[in-house]
Design an enzyme around this catalytic site. Sequence first.
Site, PDB file in Angstrom:
ATOM      1  N   LYS A 219       4.913  -2.273 -10.833  1.00 18.79           N
ATOM      2  CA  LYS A 219       5.362  -3.519 -11.452  1.00 18.79           C
ATOM      3  C   LYS A 219       4.591  -3.767 -12.746  1.00 18.79           C
ATOM      4  O   LYS A 219       5.168  -4.041 -13.783  1.00 18.79           O
ATOM      5  CB  LYS A 219       5.169  -4.682 -10.461  1.00 18.79           C
ATOM      6  CG  LYS A 219       5.565  -6.023 -11.028  1.00 18.79           C
ATOM      7  CD  LYS A 219       5.403  -7.143 -10.012  1.00 18.79           C
ATOM      8  CE  LYS A 219       5.637  -8.490 -10.702  1.00 18.79           C
ATOM      9  NZ  LYS A 219       5.468  -9.629  -9.814  1.00 18.79           N
ATOM     10  N   GLU A 225      -4.600   3.503  -9.444  1.00 15.32           N
ATOM     11  CA  GLU A 225      -4.185   4.623  -8.591  1.00 15.32           C
ATOM     12  C   GLU A 225      -2.907   5.262  -9.125  1.00 15.32           C
ATOM     13  O   GLU A 225      -2.798   6.485  -9.242  1.00 15.32           O
ATOM     14  CB  GLU A 225      -3.924   4.127  -7.157  1.00 15.32           C
ATOM     15  CG  GLU A 225      -5.155   3.708  -6.388  1.00 15.32           C
ATOM     16  CD  GLU A 225      -5.475   2.227  -6.548  1.00 15.32           C
ATOM     17  OE1 GLU A 225      -5.069   1.620  -7.576  1.00 15.32           O
ATOM     18  OE2 GLU A 225      -6.147   1.685  -5.650  1.00 15.32           O
ATOM     19  N   GLY A 280       5.472  -7.847  -5.690  1.00  7.57           N
ATOM     20  CA  GLY A 280       5.416  -6.427  -5.321  1.00  7.57           C
ATOM     21  C   GLY A 280       5.869  -6.171  -3.896  1.00  7.57           C
ATOM     22  O   GLY A 280       6.669  -5.275  -3.618  1.00  7.57           O
ATOM     23  N   ARG A 281       5.373  -6.998  -2.962  1.00  3.11           N
ATOM     24  CA  ARG A 281       5.700  -6.752  -1.551  1.00  3.11           C
ATOM     25  C   ARG A 281       7.090  -7.263  -1.180  1.00  3.11           C
ATOM     26  O   ARG A 281       7.516  -7.139  -0.038  1.00  3.11           O
ATOM     27  CB  ARG A 281       4.616  -7.370  -0.657  1.00  3.11           C
ATOM     28  CG  ARG A 281       4.337  -8.844  -0.917  1.00  3.11           C
ATOM     29  CD  ARG A 281       3.050  -9.284  -0.240  1.00  3.11           C
ATOM     30  NE  ARG A 281       2.692 -10.663  -0.553  1.00  3.11           N
ATOM     31  CZ  ARG A 281       1.971 -11.052  -1.596  1.00  3.11           C
ATOM     32  NH1 ARG A 281       1.550 -10.137  -2.461  1.00  3.11           N
ATOM     33  NH2 ARG A 281       1.674 -12.311  -1.792  1.00  3.11           N
ATOM     34  N   GLU A 366      -0.877  -9.696   3.008  1.00  2.00           N
ATOM     35  CA  GLU A 366      -1.121 -10.020   1.595  1.00  2.00           C
ATOM     36  C   GLU A 366      -0.494 -11.380   1.266  1.00  2.00           C
ATOM     37  O   GLU A 366      -0.957 -12.090   0.380  1.00  2.00           O
ATOM     38  CB  GLU A 366      -0.560  -8.912   0.678  1.00  2.00           C
ATOM     39  CG  GLU A 366      -1.245  -8.889  -0.685  1.00  2.00           C
ATOM     40  CD  GLU A 366      -0.839  -7.711  -1.574  1.00  2.00           C
ATOM     41  OE1 GLU A 366       0.317  -7.682  -2.026  1.00  2.00           O
ATOM     42  OE2 GLU A 366      -1.678  -6.822  -1.815  1.00  2.00           O
ATOM     43  N   HIS A 397       1.058   5.183  25.327  1.00  2.00           N
ATOM     44  CA  HIS A 397       0.077   6.164  25.809  1.00  2.00           C
ATOM     45  C   HIS A 397      -1.215   6.094  25.011  1.00  2.00           C
ATOM     46  O   HIS A 397      -2.008   7.038  25.032  1.00  2.00           O
ATOM     47  CB  HIS A 397       0.687   7.564  25.786  1.00  2.00           C
ATOM     48  CG  HIS A 397       1.876   7.659  26.695  1.00  2.00           C
ATOM     49  ND1 HIS A 397       1.778   7.993  28.030  1.00  2.00           N
ATOM     50  CD2 HIS A 397       3.191   7.376  26.468  1.00  2.00           C
ATOM     51  CE1 HIS A 397       2.982   7.945  28.580  1.00  2.00           C
ATOM     52  NE2 HIS A 397       3.858   7.569  27.647  1.00  2.00           N
ATOM     53  N   LYS A 517     -11.314  -4.462  -6.903  1.00  2.00           N
ATOM     54  CA  LYS A 517     -10.837  -3.674  -8.053  1.00  2.00           C
ATOM     55  C   LYS A 517     -11.879  -3.705  -9.163  1.00  2.00           C
ATOM     56  O   LYS A 517     -12.174  -2.690  -9.786  1.00  2.00           O
ATOM     57  CB  LYS A 517      -9.533  -4.261  -8.601  1.00  2.00           C
ATOM     58  CG  LYS A 517      -8.299  -3.920  -7.814  1.00  2.00           C
ATOM     59  CD  LYS A 517      -7.066  -4.433  -8.565  1.00  2.00           C
ATOM     60  CE  LYS A 517      -5.830  -4.429  -7.700  1.00  2.00           C
ATOM     61  NZ  LYS A 517      -4.677  -5.047  -8.324  1.00  2.00           N
TER      62      LYS A 517
END
Length: 556
Positions: A219, A225, A280-281, A366, A397, A517
Site C-alpha cells: 500500500k 521487507e 491494509g488488512r 491489528e 491431535h 520498526k
Amino acid sequence: MSHLPSRGGPQTDRPTLTRHPAWQALVEHHRSIADSHLRQFFADDPERGERLNAEAAGLYLDYSKNRINNETIRLLLDLAGNCGLPERIDAMFCGDAINTTEKRAALHTALRAPAGACIVLDGVDVVPEVHAVLDQMATFADAVRGGLWLGHTGKRIRHIVNIGIGGSDLGPVMAYEALKHYCQRNLSCQFVSNVDATDLVEATRGLDAAETLFIVCSKTFTTLETLTNAKAARAWSVAQLGDEHSVARHFVAVSTNAEGVAEFGIAPTSMFGFWDWVGGRYSMDSAVGLSLMLAIGPGHFRAMLDGFHAMDEHFRGAPFGQNLPVLMGLLAVWNTDFLEAQTQAVLPYDQYLKRFPAYLQQLTMESNGKHVTQAGARVDYATSPIVWGEPGTNGQHSFYQLLHQGTPLVPCDFIGFCQSLNPLDSQHDLLMANLFAQTEAMAFGKTADEVRAEGTDEALVAHRVFEGNRPSNTLLAERLTPFTLGALVALYEHSVFTQGVIWDIDSFDQWGVELGKLLAQQTAAELASARAPTLTHDSSTNALIRRYRQLRKESP
Ligand code: F6P
C-alpha cells in the site's frame, strides 16, 4: 437509557463503557448466570439449538453453544444500541472519517459495491474508480492466463510471485489457498513476505525467470521487507534474463504510491492502484488481490466480491438480533469481558482454509489490539482476544487437549462445509462428524458419574472428567466457493468492527507497529557498520548485539 450519539469523529461525550448502565446490567446479569452450565441451558430450553441461530449470504451460524440465555442476548443488543452501533455502521458505509487517528474513511465496503452503486467520498463517486481498477486487473489477468502477456524472452508466464507483507500478503495467500480448487493449475503462485532471505530464495528456487512474474504489493511502497525482497527479486530476475529492460515484462506493482512505484522502475501502466481509505488488512478484495485474480480468474474473483457484498448488505440492513456479524461481535465481547476469555480459537474443518486463522490474526488483533479509547483514555476493560487456530482434524491431535481440559477458557469458532470439493469415499462425513463431536464434547463434557458408569478405575476418574461448558460458535455453509469465502471474510471484518465500536477504539489504525520498526532501523545501522559502534541500548540488547556481531564474523 441514554442513547450515545456517534458518527465519524471520536465520541468525547461517551461515558466510560464500564460505567454505562447497559454494561452494568450485563455485569449484574453475568453474576446471575456465572455458575450455569451449558448442560443446564439446554435442559432449561431444549429448543435453543433450533432458535439461537442466524443465516445470511449462504452462512449458517449456530451460537446456541455459548454461555448465554435470552436475557444475555437482549442485554448485549441493548449495549450495541447504546454504544451507537447503528450510527457507526452508517458512518462506515457512508465514508465518514471513522479512522479518527489517521483522519480517513474505512471504506472497504466500496471495493465490492456493484457497478451501479454510488458512494461519494470528498465529492467523488468512488465506485467507477473501483470498477476501473477491477477491469484493468481483469484485462491483465486474462492476458497472463491466456498466454497473451509473455515474458521478456517470449515465454508464457507460469509462475506468479507476490511480494508483500501483512495485509499485502495474508489476505491474498489465505484466499489463494482457500480457492485453490478454482485455480488454473498451470499457473503456480508463491507468496514472499519475510525479510528473511530464505523466504525469497526458497520461493524462487528452481523457477525459470523467463516464466516468472513478480507482483510487488505494498500500500505504502515504503515497507522495508517488501522493498528489500523486491530489489532482490529484480536482481535475481535481471541476472537470469541478462537485460534490465526485462523488468517491464516481469514486474508489476499494486500500491497507492505511484511515485514510489515509478522510482522502483515499474511503469505506471503496470501499476494497479487503490486508495488510502482501504486499510491494509481490509484490502484483499482490492488490487491487492491481483495474485488471487490471476490464479482463479476474473469471474471467480467477482463472485467472491459478490459474497462480500451480500454480507455487507446483511450487516447494514438486518435487525441486530438476526445479524451474523453483530451477534458474533457481541458474543466476542461477552466472552472477552464477562467470561474473561483471553484467546479465541478459529478451527476450520477444511484444509483449504489452513491460512484463515493467520489471516484473522491480523484482521482481529491489528484492528482491536488497542489500549486506549478513541478519545485517548486508557480502557479499563479487555479488548481484542488473541486469535489462533489450525484446521481440524489436525488440531485435535495437538492442542485440543487444552481446549477440553486445560485451565484457560478458549471460546472456539468451528467452520465447516456440507459438501466436499474433493469427495473421497466417506471422508467428508468423517471430517464433519469430528467437527460436530468436538462442539458437543466442549459444551457438555463428561461428568465424574458418567466416567464411573463406564467402569473406570477410581484413580483415573478425575483425569477422565470433561467439565464441558466451553463456548463455541459453529458456521456451516453448503460448499466452499468464491462467494462463500467473500461472505465469510466480510462476516469477520464486520464482527471485528462491531467489537471495536463497543470497546470505543479505533479499529483502523495500527500505531503499535511503529516502535519496533523504528528501533530496527537504528539497530540495522549498528549491525551494518564495519567498526563496533557505541551501543546505547539497555544492557540486554547491547549484549545480544555484541554477541551477534561476534558470531556473525566468525561464521563461515
Ligand atoms: O506494519 C504493519 C502494516 O502497516 C500493516 O498494517 C500492513 O498491512 C503492512 O504493514 C504492509 O504495509 P504495506 O502494504 O504498506 O507494505
